[in-house]
Scaffold this motif. Sequence first.
Motif, PDB file in Angstrom:
ATOM      1  N   THR A 232       0.933  -1.232  -0.243  1.00 42.39           N
ATOM      2  CA  THR A 232       0.009  -0.074   0.117  1.00 42.39           C
ATOM      3  C   THR A 232       0.912   1.223  -0.116  1.00 42.39           C
ATOM      4  N   GLU A 233       2.006   1.268   0.824  1.00 42.22           N
ATOM      5  CA  GLU A 233       2.886   2.394   1.074  1.00 42.22           C
ATOM      6  C   GLU A 233       3.476   2.437  -0.577  1.00 42.22           C
TER       7      GLU A 233
ATOM      8  N   ARG B 103       3.207   5.883  -2.583  1.00 42.68           N
ATOM      9  CA  ARG B 103       4.561   6.594  -3.004  1.00 42.68           C
ATOM     10  C   ARG B 103       4.336   6.992  -4.483  1.00 42.68           C
ATOM     11  N   LYS B 104       3.965   5.991  -5.482  1.00 40.16           N
ATOM     12  CA  LYS B 104       4.150   6.131  -6.818  1.00 40.16           C
ATOM     13  C   LYS B 104       3.010   7.160  -7.213  1.00 40.16           C
ATOM     14  N   ARG B 105       1.964   6.946  -6.505  1.00 42.82           N
ATOM     15  CA  ARG B 105       1.010   8.145  -6.908  1.00 42.82           C
ATOM     16  C   ARG B 105       1.220   9.491  -6.559  1.00 42.82           C
TER      17      ARG B 105
ATOM     18  N   TRP C 270      -3.314  13.197   2.110  1.00 46.96           N
ATOM     19  CA  TRP C 270      -2.654  12.681   3.370  1.00 46.96           C
ATOM     20  C   TRP C 270      -1.729  11.826   3.172  1.00 46.96           C
ATOM     21  N   TRP C 271      -1.501  11.090   1.940  1.00 45.93           N
ATOM     22  CA  TRP C 271      -0.281  10.380   1.871  1.00 45.93           C
ATOM     23  C   TRP C 271       0.748  10.980   1.380  1.00 45.93           C
ATOM     24  N   LYS C 272       0.775  12.247   0.950  1.00 45.09           N
ATOM     25  CA  LYS C 272       1.776  12.946   0.670  1.00 45.09           C
ATOM     26  C   LYS C 272       2.195  13.433   1.885  1.00 45.09           C
TER      27      LYS C 272
ATOM     28  N   ALA D  20       6.224  13.197   6.377  1.00 42.21           N
ATOM     29  CA  ALA D  20       6.637  13.028   7.726  1.00 42.21           C
ATOM     30  C   ALA D  20       7.441  11.765   8.193  1.00 42.21           C
ATOM     31  N   ALA D  21       7.354  10.676   7.363  1.00 44.77           N
ATOM     32  CA  ALA D  21       7.805   9.293   7.642  1.00 44.77           C
ATOM     33  C   ALA D  21       9.242   9.596   7.210  1.00 44.77           C
TER      34      ALA D  21
END
Length: 110
Positions: free
Chosen positions: A5-6, A10-12, A39-41, A46-47
């Motif tokens: 999922t990550e 990440r690709k998106r 949110w994923w961005k 953050a990670a």
Amino acid sequence: MSTATEATWRKRVEGWIASGQTCKEYAARIRVNPHTLGWWKWRLHAARADACDQGTGEAGFVEVTQEVGASLTTEPGVLELEVGRVVLRIRGHVEADMLGRVLDVLEGRR
């Protein structure tokens, strides 16, 4: 969070950044929720920042040209930056935009 999922998100996110489109435009194009994309961005940034703070993040590269290298050998002074476990010493004159690019890489910003 699953690695698959990550990796997918990440690709998106990378595709969105490269596209130059707004979050809403790109999300519509790839048929995902724009809030989820945003949110994923944030989450991936953050990670990466956390990993850099712990000294486990990916290393980035900044182009060093002959012009910059030459100025380092002819001008006195040392600038020392400490970001997490990374210590960077720069001798001589450094242009503000070059320093900004170095800081962006060290902080994991894009």
